[in-house]
Design an enzyme around this catalytic site. Structure first.
Site, PDB file in Angstrom:
ATOM      1  N   ARG A 132     -13.464   5.678 -16.547  1.00  0.00           N
ATOM      2  CA  ARG A 132     -14.124   6.557 -17.176  1.00  0.00           C
ATOM      3  C   ARG A 132     -13.396   7.023 -18.488  1.00  0.00           C
ATOM      4  NH1 ARG A 132     -13.419  10.150 -11.234  1.00  0.00           N
ATOM      5  NH2 ARG A 132     -14.610   9.231 -10.307  1.00  0.00           N
ATOM      6  N   ARG A 169      17.442  -7.549 -26.123  1.00  0.00           N
ATOM      7  CA  ARG A 169      17.442  -6.325 -26.190  1.00  0.00           C
ATOM      8  C   ARG A 169      16.921  -5.333 -25.394  1.00  0.00           C
ATOM      9  NH1 ARG A 169      14.466  -6.382 -30.305  1.00  0.00           N
ATOM     10  NH2 ARG A 169      12.265  -4.906 -30.882  1.00  0.00           N
ATOM     11  N   HIS A 170      15.794  -5.772 -24.944  1.00  0.00           N
ATOM     12  CA  HIS A 170      14.910  -5.362 -24.564  1.00  0.00           C
ATOM     13  C   HIS A 170      14.831  -5.560 -22.381  1.00  0.00           C
ATOM     14  CE1 HIS A 170      12.619  -4.791 -27.800  1.00  0.00           C
ATOM     15  NE2 HIS A 170      12.193  -5.597 -27.491  1.00  0.00           N
ATOM     16  N   HIS A 194       7.560  -5.671 -25.017  1.00  0.00           N
ATOM     17  CA  HIS A 194       8.439  -5.082 -24.305  1.00  0.00           C
ATOM     18  C   HIS A 194       8.943  -4.483 -22.897  1.00  0.00           C
ATOM     19  CE1 HIS A 194       8.764  -4.044 -29.043  1.00  0.00           C
ATOM     20  NE2 HIS A 194       8.936  -5.373 -29.016  1.00  0.00           N
ATOM     21  N   CYS A 212      -8.463   2.754 -11.259  1.00  0.00           N
ATOM     22  CA  CYS A 212      -9.227   4.175 -11.314  1.00  0.00           C
ATOM     23  C   CYS A 212      -9.848   4.647 -12.276  1.00  0.00           C
ATOM     24  CB  CYS A 212      -8.342   4.397 -10.839  1.00  0.00           C
ATOM     25  SG  CYS A 212      -6.621   5.298 -11.342  1.00  0.00           S
ATOM     26  N   GLY A 213      -9.602   5.611 -11.790  1.00  0.00           N
ATOM     27  CA  GLY A 213     -11.393   6.471 -13.031  1.00  0.00           C
ATOM     28  C   GLY A 213     -10.320   7.099 -14.197  1.00  0.00           C
ATOM     29  N   THR A 214      -8.779   6.912 -14.195  1.00  0.00           N
ATOM     30  CA  THR A 214      -8.327   6.968 -15.091  1.00  0.00           C
ATOM     31  C   THR A 214      -6.838   6.247 -15.041  1.00  0.00           C
ATOM     32  OG1 THR A 214      -6.147   8.609 -14.409  1.00  0.00           O
ATOM     33  CG2 THR A 214      -8.278   9.333 -15.473  1.00  0.00           C
ATOM     34  N   GLY A 237      -3.531   7.392 -12.094  1.00  0.00           N
ATOM     35  CA  GLY A 237      -2.457   7.160 -10.103  1.00  0.00           C
ATOM     36  C   GLY A 237      -2.460   6.688  -9.720  1.00  0.00           C
ATOM     37  N   ASP A 258     -10.446   2.148  -6.807  1.00  0.00           N
ATOM     38  CA  ASP A 258     -10.143   2.644  -5.661  1.00  0.00           C
ATOM     39  C   ASP A 258     -11.858   2.517  -6.029  1.00  0.00           C
ATOM     40  OD1 ASP A 258     -10.510   4.116  -8.129  1.00  0.00           O
ATOM     41  OD2 ASP A 258      -9.815   5.746  -7.055  1.00  0.00           O
TER      42      ASP A 258
HETATM   43  C1  RB5 Z   1     -10.979   9.817  -8.444  1.00  0.00           C
HETATM   44  O1  RB5 Z   1     -12.146  10.993  -8.660  1.00  0.00           O
HETATM   45  C2  RB5 Z   1     -10.005  10.321  -9.306  1.00  0.00           C
HETATM   46  O2  RB5 Z   1      -8.978  10.730  -9.203  1.00  0.00           O
HETATM   47  C3  RB5 Z   1      -9.249   8.875  -8.929  1.00  0.00           C
HETATM   48  O3  RB5 Z   1     -10.161   7.069  -9.634  1.00  0.00           O
HETATM   49  C4  RB5 Z   1      -8.466   8.523 -10.602  1.00  0.00           C
HETATM   50  O4  RB5 Z   1      -8.887   8.901 -11.957  1.00  0.00           O
HETATM   51  C5  RB5 Z   1      -6.321   9.194 -10.120  1.00  0.00           C
HETATM   52  O5  RB5 Z   1      -5.576   9.073 -10.695  1.00  0.00           O
END
Ligand code: RB5
Length: 148
Positions: A109, A132-133, A98, A65-67, A70, A8
Site C-alpha cells: 500500500r 566495523r559493521h 551495513h 504486507c500493507g506497510t 508488521g 498477508d
Molecule cells: C492488514 O490490513 C495490514 O494491517 C497488514 O497488511 C500490515 O500492513 C501490518 O503491518
C-alpha cells in the site's frame, strides 16, 4: 539464490509479482504463502519466512504486507533475523552493506510494483561489507542473546 517469500492479504498481489520476477531472474523461490487475498494474519507468514532464513533453508527473505511494518516486527522476533522495512533503492542496498539484513519487508500500500522490484534487485545485488559493521551486528546479536 534460494529466496523465501511471504505476504498477508495486504501484500499478496505484490508478493505474486515479486515471485514471478525472482523466478524470471533465475532464483529458486520458496513461497511461504499466503496464496490468495483472503484476510489472514501477517505474523504467521513472517515467522515462516524468517524460520526458512534462520535455518539456512533460504539465503534471504522477502516479506510483503500493507506497510511492511508488521512483517518486520514479527520477523525480527526470530533469532538471527535482521529484517528491514525498505521503500527506496538506496536503503535496500545500504541495509545489506551495513546491517547485513537478511529479510527485506515491503508495503504494497506504500510502494508501487515497479519500484518494489527495483528495491528487491538492489537488495539482492548488494553485499555485506563486514569490518566495523560486523562489530555492530555482533552488538545486535548480544542484545538478542540477553533479551530473547
Ligand atoms: C492488514 O490490513 C495490514 O494491517 C497488514 O497488511 C500490515 O500492513 C501490518 O503491518
Amino acid at each position: 539464490m534460494i529466496i523465501a517469500i511471504g505476504a498477508d492479504h495486504g501484500g499478496f498481489k505484490l508478493k505474486e509479482q515479486i515471485r514471478e520476477h525472482l523466478a524470471a531472474c533465475g532464483h529458486e523461490v520458496t513461497d511461504c504463502g499466503t496464496y490468495d487475498e483472503t484476510s489472514c494474519h501477517y505474523p504467521m507468514y513472517a515467522e515462516k519466512v524468517a524460520a526458512a532464513v534462520a535455518s539456512g533453508g533460504a539465503e534471504l527473505g522477502v516479506l510483503v504486507c500493507g506497510t511492511g511494518i508488521g512483517m518486520s516486527m514479527a520477523a525480527n522476533k526470530v533469532r538471527g533475523i535482521r529484517a528491514a522495512v525498505v521503500g527506496d533503492c538506496f536503503s535496500a542496498e545500504a541495509t545489506r552493506r551495513h546491517n547485513n539484513a537478511n529479510v527485506i519487508c515491503l508495503g504494497e500500500r506504500v510502494t508501487g510494483a515497479g519500484l518494489a522490484l527495483k528495491i528487491v534487485d538492489a537488495f539482492l545485488a548488494a553485499e555485506f561489507e563486514g569490518a566495523r559493521h560486523q562489530t555492530r551486528i555482533d552488538m545486535i546479536s548480544d542484545i538478542e542473546n540477553r533479551n530473547l
